[in-house]
Design a protein around this motif. Structure first.
Motif, PDB file in Angstrom:
ATOM      1  N   PHE A 213     -11.383  -4.596  -7.954  1.00  0.00           N
ATOM      2  CA  PHE A 213     -11.827  -4.712  -6.795  1.00  0.00           C
ATOM      3  C   PHE A 213     -12.885  -6.174  -6.547  1.00  0.00           C
ATOM      4  O   PHE A 213     -13.020  -6.397  -5.445  1.00  0.00           O
ATOM      5  CB  PHE A 213     -13.034  -3.460  -6.568  1.00  0.00           C
ATOM      6  CG  PHE A 213     -12.185  -2.339  -6.243  1.00  0.00           C
ATOM      7  CD1 PHE A 213     -12.013  -1.922  -5.034  1.00  0.00           C
ATOM      8  CD2 PHE A 213     -11.587  -1.325  -7.134  1.00  0.00           C
ATOM      9  CE1 PHE A 213     -11.344  -1.021  -4.451  1.00  0.00           C
ATOM     10  CE2 PHE A 213     -11.091  -0.188  -6.751  1.00  0.00           C
ATOM     11  CZ  PHE A 213     -10.928  -0.153  -5.429  1.00  0.00           C
ATOM     12  N   GLN A 214     -13.014  -6.684  -7.644  1.00  0.00           N
ATOM     13  CA  GLN A 214     -13.814  -8.024  -7.599  1.00  0.00           C
ATOM     14  C   GLN A 214     -12.864  -9.053  -6.935  1.00  0.00           C
ATOM     15  O   GLN A 214     -13.292  -9.800  -6.116  1.00  0.00           O
ATOM     16  CB  GLN A 214     -14.106  -8.469  -8.819  1.00  0.00           C
ATOM     17  CG  GLN A 214     -15.174  -9.552  -8.977  1.00  0.00           C
ATOM     18  CD  GLN A 214     -15.721  -9.642 -10.424  1.00  0.00           C
ATOM     19  OE1 GLN A 214     -15.269  -9.439 -11.449  1.00  0.00           O
ATOM     20  NE2 GLN A 214     -16.550 -10.645 -10.542  1.00  0.00           N
ATOM     21  N   LYS A 215     -11.717  -9.135  -7.389  1.00  0.00           N
ATOM     22  CA  LYS A 215     -10.677 -10.127  -6.707  1.00  0.00           C
ATOM     23  C   LYS A 215     -10.285  -9.573  -5.247  1.00  0.00           C
ATOM     24  O   LYS A 215     -10.039 -10.483  -4.333  1.00  0.00           O
ATOM     25  CB  LYS A 215      -9.593  -9.796  -7.418  1.00  0.00           C
ATOM     26  CG  LYS A 215      -8.356 -10.964  -7.010  1.00  0.00           C
ATOM     27  CD  LYS A 215      -6.999 -10.851  -7.558  1.00  0.00           C
ATOM     28  CE  LYS A 215      -6.028 -12.001  -7.039  1.00  0.00           C
ATOM     29  NZ  LYS A 215      -5.943 -12.030  -5.753  1.00  0.00           N
ATOM     30  N   LEU A 216     -10.219  -8.246  -4.820  1.00  0.00           N
ATOM     31  CA  LEU A 216      -9.811  -7.857  -3.484  1.00  0.00           C
ATOM     32  C   LEU A 216     -10.954  -8.156  -2.556  1.00  0.00           C
ATOM     33  O   LEU A 216     -10.872  -8.657  -1.603  1.00  0.00           O
ATOM     34  CB  LEU A 216      -9.787  -6.445  -3.505  1.00  0.00           C
ATOM     35  CG  LEU A 216      -8.368  -5.914  -4.101  1.00  0.00           C
ATOM     36  CD1 LEU A 216      -8.403  -4.403  -4.354  1.00  0.00           C
ATOM     37  CD2 LEU A 216      -7.112  -6.375  -3.212  1.00  0.00           C
TER      38      LEU A 216
ATOM     39  N   PHE B  18     -21.914  -5.051  -5.337  1.00  0.00           N
ATOM     40  CA  PHE B  18     -22.411  -4.787  -6.808  1.00  0.00           C
ATOM     41  C   PHE B  18     -21.557  -3.496  -7.108  1.00  0.00           C
ATOM     42  O   PHE B  18     -20.934  -2.779  -6.217  1.00  0.00           O
ATOM     43  CB  PHE B  18     -24.102  -4.561  -6.678  1.00  0.00           C
ATOM     44  CG  PHE B  18     -24.333  -3.330  -5.836  1.00  0.00           C
ATOM     45  CD1 PHE B  18     -24.499  -2.014  -6.139  1.00  0.00           C
ATOM     46  CD2 PHE B  18     -25.114  -3.403  -4.538  1.00  0.00           C
ATOM     47  CE1 PHE B  18     -24.950  -1.105  -5.521  1.00  0.00           C
ATOM     48  CE2 PHE B  18     -25.420  -2.511  -3.614  1.00  0.00           C
ATOM     49  CZ  PHE B  18     -25.626  -1.160  -4.209  1.00  0.00           C
ATOM     50  N   ASN B  19     -21.855  -3.284  -8.356  1.00  0.00           N
ATOM     51  CA  ASN B  19     -20.827  -2.216  -9.017  1.00  0.00           C
ATOM     52  C   ASN B  19     -21.829  -1.093  -9.870  1.00  0.00           C
ATOM     53  O   ASN B  19     -22.731  -1.489 -10.534  1.00  0.00           O
ATOM     54  CB  ASN B  19     -19.925  -2.781  -9.908  1.00  0.00           C
ATOM     55  CG  ASN B  19     -18.790  -3.759  -9.489  1.00  0.00           C
ATOM     56  OD1 ASN B  19     -17.982  -3.316  -8.781  1.00  0.00           O
ATOM     57  ND2 ASN B  19     -19.224  -5.124  -9.433  1.00  0.00           N
ATOM     58  N   ILE B  20     -21.429   0.244  -9.536  1.00  0.00           N
ATOM     59  CA  ILE B  20     -22.210   1.239 -10.461  1.00  0.00           C
ATOM     60  C   ILE B  20     -20.849   2.014 -11.141  1.00  0.00           C
ATOM     61  O   ILE B  20     -19.846   2.400 -10.600  1.00  0.00           O
ATOM     62  CB  ILE B  20     -22.895   2.248  -9.596  1.00  0.00           C
ATOM     63  CG1 ILE B  20     -24.042   1.504  -8.778  1.00  0.00           C
ATOM     64  CG2 ILE B  20     -23.371   3.494 -10.372  1.00  0.00           C
ATOM     65  CD1 ILE B  20     -24.786   2.544  -7.807  1.00  0.00           C
ATOM     66  N   VAL B  21     -21.093   1.893 -12.491  1.00  0.00           N
ATOM     67  CA  VAL B  21     -19.987   2.335 -13.258  1.00  0.00           C
ATOM     68  C   VAL B  21     -20.352   3.576 -14.281  1.00  0.00           C
ATOM     69  O   VAL B  21     -21.182   3.406 -14.957  1.00  0.00           O
ATOM     70  CB  VAL B  21     -19.069   1.320 -14.022  1.00  0.00           C
ATOM     71  CG1 VAL B  21     -18.184   1.754 -14.695  1.00  0.00           C
ATOM     72  CG2 VAL B  21     -18.965  -0.071 -13.243  1.00  0.00           C
ATOM     73  N   ASP B  22     -19.630   4.482 -14.207  1.00  0.00           N
ATOM     74  CA  ASP B  22     -20.035   5.840 -15.053  1.00  0.00           C
ATOM     75  C   ASP B  22     -18.613   6.383 -15.539  1.00  0.00           C
ATOM     76  O   ASP B  22     -18.026   7.430 -14.716  1.00  0.00           O
ATOM     77  CB  ASP B  22     -21.005   6.635 -14.560  1.00  0.00           C
ATOM     78  CG  ASP B  22     -21.140   7.726 -15.502  1.00  0.00           C
ATOM     79  OD1 ASP B  22     -20.796   7.951 -16.599  1.00  0.00           O
ATOM     80  OD2 ASP B  22     -22.387   8.473 -15.293  1.00  0.00           O
TER      81      ASP B  22
END
Length: 222
Positions: free
Chosen positions: A19-22, A33-37
């Motif tokens: 998603f960073q690239k997109l 910004f990202n939230i990851v779990d």
């Protein structure tokens, strides 16, 4: 003009660079910004369903993204789609489940729609979403769902070649039965490039990440 902010909620760290690239391609002027779990998807797989407790945690993460200043929020996992829809009603900014733009495009593209997944916990929610989006569009569709049993386990077990082979076989078979194929998981998208040209020319194959980010880009213009 205020710079827009997109909050992404992921259930796998592997999706962050995707998603960073997109976002770099389609949302160059947007803060992300990202939230990851990854315990969210692990719980869904272990229990073979999205529980009320996990749904509540998804709602909390979406709320956290809003508090962090997101103007738009996208949750990038299809297996927890029902919780994403529940969170949208409790949130003051637009909340998108990653597979909705894909489902809408599939309904527009063809009458015979195939949904393919490597996890039953993703196949069900995505198939349900396609049916509901067809109802919203007022269109009659024929839905064919296909589970690539064992492919996800092969991928997680360090055998991506076996995963890709199983997905390619299912895609090839399904391409002869439907007008458009929906990939219920982004992890299957890379297999499309390996398919013979006659298969790719025979059917539209849709993957959710790029379509979802393009959808956000359209919203940012409004």
């Amino acid at each position: 003009m205020k710079i827009k902010t997109l909050g992404l909620v992921h259930t796998s760290a592997t999706l962050v660079p995707v998603f960073q690239k997109l976002c770099a391609d389609y949302l160059p002027g947007v803060n992300v910004f990202n939230i990851v779990d990854d315990s969210l998807i692990k719980d869904v797989i272990a229990k073979n369903e999205l529980t009320s407790l996990t749904s509540r945690r998804v709602v909390n993460y979406v709320g956290s993204a809003e508090l962090a200043g997101a103007d738009f929020i996208m949750v990038t996992c299809s297996s927890i789609g029902a919780a994403v829809e529940a969170s949208a009603a409790l949130t003051g900014v637009p909340v998108l489940r990653v597979d909705q733009p894909m489902a809408d495009l599939a309904v527009k593209t063809g009458q015979k729609i195939g949904v393919i997944a490597t996890l039953p916990t993703t196949l069900g929610p995505t198939s349900d979403l396609v049916k509901r989006r067809a109802e919203v569009a007022g269109k009659e569709i024929e839905l064919t769902s296909r589970l690539c049993e064992g492919a996800f386990e092969a991928l997680m077990g360090g055998n991506p070649e076996k995963h890709d082979e199983m997905v390619a076989k299912a895609l090839t078979e399904l391409s002869e039965q439907v007008d458009v194929i929906v990939l219920a998981q982004a992890s299957m998208a890379r297999v499309v490039d390996t398919l013979p040209e006659e298969v790719k020319g025979n059917v539209s194959i849709l993957s959710s990440p790029a379509l979802a980010v393009q959808h956000i880009a359209e919203q940012c213009k409004e």
